[in-house]
Design a protein around this motif. Structure first.
Motif, PDB file in Angstrom:
ATOM      1  N   ASN A  42      -4.231   0.479 -10.888  1.00 53.77           N
ATOM      2  CA  ASN A  42      -4.134   0.504  -9.441  1.00 53.77           C
ATOM      3  C   ASN A  42      -3.179  -0.580  -8.938  1.00 53.77           C
ATOM      4  O   ASN A  42      -2.290  -0.312  -8.129  1.00 53.77           O
ATOM      5  N   GLY A  65       2.371   1.690  -3.411  1.00 54.23           N
ATOM      6  CA  GLY A  65       1.426   1.953  -4.488  1.00 54.23           C
ATOM      7  C   GLY A  65       0.713   3.283  -4.362  1.00 54.23           C
ATOM      8  O   GLY A  65       0.447   3.942  -5.366  1.00 54.23           O
ATOM      9  N   ARG A  66       0.425   3.717  -3.146  1.00 55.19           N
ATOM     10  CA  ARG A  66      -0.475   4.844  -2.974  1.00 55.19           C
ATOM     11  C   ARG A  66       0.124   6.029  -2.249  1.00 55.19           C
ATOM     12  O   ARG A  66      -0.485   7.086  -2.202  1.00 55.19           O
ATOM     13  N   GLY A 114       0.329   0.405  -9.412  1.00 61.86           N
ATOM     14  CA  GLY A 114       0.768   1.662  -8.813  1.00 61.86           C
ATOM     15  C   GLY A 114       0.871   2.778  -9.837  1.00 61.86           C
ATOM     16  O   GLY A 114       1.719   3.661  -9.727  1.00 61.86           O
ATOM     17  N   VAL A 157       0.847  -1.195   0.000  1.00 56.79           N
ATOM     18  CA  VAL A 157       0.000   0.000   0.000  1.00 56.79           C
ATOM     19  C   VAL A 157       0.882   1.244   0.000  1.00 56.79           C
ATOM     20  O   VAL A 157       0.647   2.203  -0.740  1.00 56.79           O
ATOM     21  N   GLN A 191      -5.862   0.046  -2.585  1.00 59.74           N
ATOM     22  CA  GLN A 191      -4.740  -0.551  -3.303  1.00 59.74           C
ATOM     23  C   GLN A 191      -5.094  -2.004  -3.572  1.00 59.74           C
ATOM     24  O   GLN A 191      -5.378  -2.755  -2.635  1.00 59.74           O
TER      25      GLN A 191
END
Lengths: 252, 252
Positions: free
Chosen positions: B198, A158-159, B201, A155, B84
DNA sequence: GCGCGCACTTGACCCTGGTCAAGCCGCGCG
DNA sequence: CGCGCGGCTTGACCAGGGTCAAGTGCGCGC
């Protein structure tokens, strides 16, 4: 050092029951009798010096390991030669779980400082977990925690923005230090800036700049390996989607 | 649909032994007798329609699940509200392992298309894995594969460029299709571009552009959900550190 | 004490991929 | 058959963070 001349008490793990980590480690929540069974499956392992490998990607699988003191980094190397650090392991944490899939370690584990390890030979573990359901359950729990930790890492990668990643990293480290009854405000980082950057999917220059900005903002005080969290509240704020801290060194 | 009026053969899982997936799934490498024991621990689960959740982040843990047909995405949502995606699950793959850590699901699982599922209630699994060492070993293997898959995902997020990520994703999907004895060159993507972006990423625009460039380079032919891999060799080349494909739509 | 090396910091510049905005297309529906 | 919507594509622009280069300072060996 000759055997017998110096007696390092940390080296003599008598039993899981007498180990300071037993509430955090595999024995957590297991009764006295079952713990004795577990003890039969645990072997001591020689201490590793900084930079030494516990196992290497591709090695045959023999055992799972638990950090007793010190710390490790685990990483995979790709054909191109560069590595991705998967995680840092503190006392009470298990490593080697990825090798259960096909009897080869899929990553390498390296000591970040002088580190001692408990070894859980897998053949013995299988036997004991079979006889002791509570231990079986606990082993699954510990392995599952690995999965959850990797999910959080994903996470983050990715975010989250660079600043959020570093803040999240520091908070997570602080929390783990707390579980070990260490000071949660004074982090002594066993890993280099390069390791931190790599773990976070950044470059070392970015990490360095972010430390600088967090220091300017009064959130941290940073001195080489020592990071003091002065404002845990503000640090927590940086983990969400806060605006980036100012870049200028005195525009405040 | 009334019970008994329409007979969907896929719905009637007779046994693991008669299931087409048994070489890929939990029963892999287990003998006939042990498989019968396993069967006692497996329950069928109603088919999920596209968009329906198998479980939700925070739900109490009751069972592990295996995809029988169709596909799932698993994802975590952060407080800020965005998600995510952790992975996509194809037939034979297990989901729910993250819930073993503290008896709550740490992620949600949603069907990408009409999907049927085998349910492995955990209390039964514990009993059976205890009695059947080969199954215990195999369950550990399958869980460990989860860990390894997440590690690859992490490497992708940490060290790869956008183009390498998409290429790696397509190759991995192709390889998994191969294991299911499907055509490895013709991928029918059950997930949206948003999901792909998503997971990798990235943002959807970037994925769209990369599909375009790979098509221009003669590596893929892309038509909505259908992606044909025309040059698997070149696609493999893009997974390493190849130079980016040209952006212009006719400068070649 | 001196000098070297390595870990780290700092600055200037630039590129990959994100953002914003508009347009396209296949599909379901009136 | 035309409309609208959602999924996707395309273009123009922008910025976060990577790259490259130089500088700092601590630790260690001589």
């Amino acid at each position: 050092m000759e055997a017998g001349t110096v007696l390092d008490l940390n080296q003599l793990r008598r039993s899981c029951g007498s180990c300071a980590l037993h509430e955090l480690c595999l024995p957590a929540g297991i009764d006295r009798q079952d713990m004795e069974r577990l003890d039969t499956a645990v072997r001591d392992k020689r201490t590793l010096d900084r930079g030494k490998l516990l196992f290497r990607q591709g090695d045959a699988f023999h055992a799972l390991y638990v950090v007793r003191s010190g710390s490790l980094k685990t990483y995979v190397e790709n054909p191109a030669g560069d590595a991705q650090i998967l995680g840092f392991s503190l006392p009470g944490e298990i490593v080697g779980v990825d090798a259960l899939a096909d009897d080869r370690h899929q990553c390498s584990a390296e000591a970040l400082e002088r580190t001692s390890i408990c070894e859980l030979p897998y053949s013995m573990m299988q036997q004991v977990t079979r006889d002791v359901p509570s231990l079986h359950r606990q082993l699954m729990r510990v392995i599952s925690r690995e999965v959850v930790a990797e999910q959080s890492h994903l996470v983050m990668m990715g975010r989250q923005q660079a600043q959020e990643r570093l803040a999240t990293f520091l908070r997570s480290l602080s929390e783990r230090y707390g579980r070990l009854s260490r000071d949660t405000a004074t982090l002594t980082l066993p890993m280099s800036r390069y390791d931190i950057a790599n773990y976070l999917g950044l470059v070392v220059e970015t990490v360095s700049r972010l430390f600088g900005r967090m220091e300017d903002a009064g959130i941290l005080s940073v001195n080489r390996k020592t990071v003091r969290i002065l404002r845990p509240d503000l640090l927590a704020g940086l983990c969400g989607n806060a605006r980036p801290l100012p870049r200028g060194r005195e525009a405040g």
